[in-house]
Design an enzyme around this catalytic site. Structure first.
Site, PDB file in Angstrom:
ATOM      1  CE1 TYR A   1      -4.785  -0.231  -3.482  1.00  0.00           C
ATOM      2  CE2 TYR A   1      -4.189  -0.985  -1.289  1.00  0.00           C
ATOM      3  CZ  TYR A   1      -4.512  -1.254  -2.607  1.00  0.00           C
ATOM      4  OH  TYR A   1      -4.554  -2.559  -3.041  1.00  0.00           O
TER       5      TYR A   1
ATOM      6  N   GLY B   1      -2.378 -10.238  -4.125  1.00  0.00           N
ATOM      7  CA  GLY B   1      -2.596  -8.811  -4.330  1.00  0.00           C
ATOM      8  C   GLY B   1      -1.715  -8.000  -3.407  1.00  0.00           C
ATOM      9  CB  CYS B   2      -2.193  -4.619  -2.017  1.00  0.00           C
ATOM     10  SG  CYS B   2      -1.392  -3.471  -0.889  1.00  0.00           S
ATOM     11  CG  PHE B   3       2.993  -6.343   0.565  1.00  0.00           C
ATOM     12  CD1 PHE B   3       2.691  -5.005   0.705  1.00  0.00           C
ATOM     13  CD2 PHE B   3       4.260  -6.664   0.104  1.00  0.00           C
ATOM     14  CE1 PHE B   3       3.608  -4.007   0.410  1.00  0.00           C
ATOM     15  CE2 PHE B   3       5.198  -5.683  -0.189  1.00  0.00           C
ATOM     16  CZ  PHE B   3       4.866  -4.349  -0.044  1.00  0.00           C
ATOM     17  CD1 TRP B   4       1.331  -2.504   2.650  1.00  0.00           C
ATOM     18  CD2 TRP B   4       0.000  -1.040   1.595  1.00  0.00           C
ATOM     19  NE1 TRP B   4       2.130  -1.526   2.110  1.00  0.00           N
ATOM     20  CE2 TRP B   4       1.346  -0.614   1.459  1.00  0.00           C
ATOM     21  CE3 TRP B   4      -0.999  -0.276   1.020  1.00  0.00           C
ATOM     22  CZ2 TRP B   4       1.695   0.548   0.775  1.00  0.00           C
ATOM     23  CZ3 TRP B   4      -0.650   0.871   0.327  1.00  0.00           C
ATOM     24  CH2 TRP B   4       0.676   1.283   0.215  1.00  0.00           C
TER      25      TRP B   4
END
Length: 178
Positions: A157, A12-15
């Site tokens: 987000y 998913g989102c790398f953050w």
């Protein structure tokens, strides 16, 4: 002297992944990046467009004398839903797929073994769709993506998605935190 190894993981989102791994004891650094596509040095916009074949990844540099690759994988599988094909929550597209980009045959074997264990334990109601593939075409994401969660606390987000995921993660893995 540290015994530094690398893991490259997509979930998913790398953050989210980067923030979590940078808080783990034995992790020297974790960087957001892209891997598995067919375009050299893609931009974030290109990857988000879904045309490069890349996944958002985190590259984890870890001291294997402090934390094992298996432990890195256990954390990885706890941080995302490995049964969602080409998505994590509201993030949809192949760039958000679940993948282990292995650096060696040993890493490949360990990833396949842990997936088999997860399947046998029926932890998830659906089958695991995590790809286990050799690392290819990796590039580090743009500077503004690095340490994004800590540098952008006002981001919606981050507040709605990353923060709750990290809070749960830190509770579950409290013994592993720096």
């Amino acid at each position: 002297m540290a015994n530094i190894e690398q893991a490259t993981l997509a979930g998913g989102c790398f953050w989210c992944l980067e923030s979590a791994f940078n808080s783990i004891n034995g992790v020297e650094s974790a960087f957001s990046g892209y891997a598995g596509g067919h375009v050299d040095n893609p931009t974030y916009e290109q990857v988000c467009g879904g045309e490069t074949g890349h996944a958002e990844v985190v590259r984890v540099n870890f001291d294997s004398d402090v934390i094992s690759y298996r432990s890195i994988l256990e954390i990885f599988f706890a941080l995302h839903d490995p049964t969602q094909l080409n998505r994590q929550g509201n993030d949809v597209g192949s760039q958000y797929r679940s993948a282990v980009f292995y650096h060696s045959a040993e890493q490949q074997e360990q990833a396949q073994a842990i997936i088999a264990e997860i399947e046998a334990q029926q932890i998830w109601p659906n089958p695991v769709v995590t790809e286990v593939v050799p690392l290819s075409n990796y590039s580090q994401a743009e500077d503004y993506h690095q340490d994004y969660f800590n540098n952008n606390p006002q981001n919606t987000y981050c507040n709605m998605v990353v923060a709750p995921k990290l809070a749960k993660f830190k509770k579950t893995f409290a013994d592993n935190l720096k």
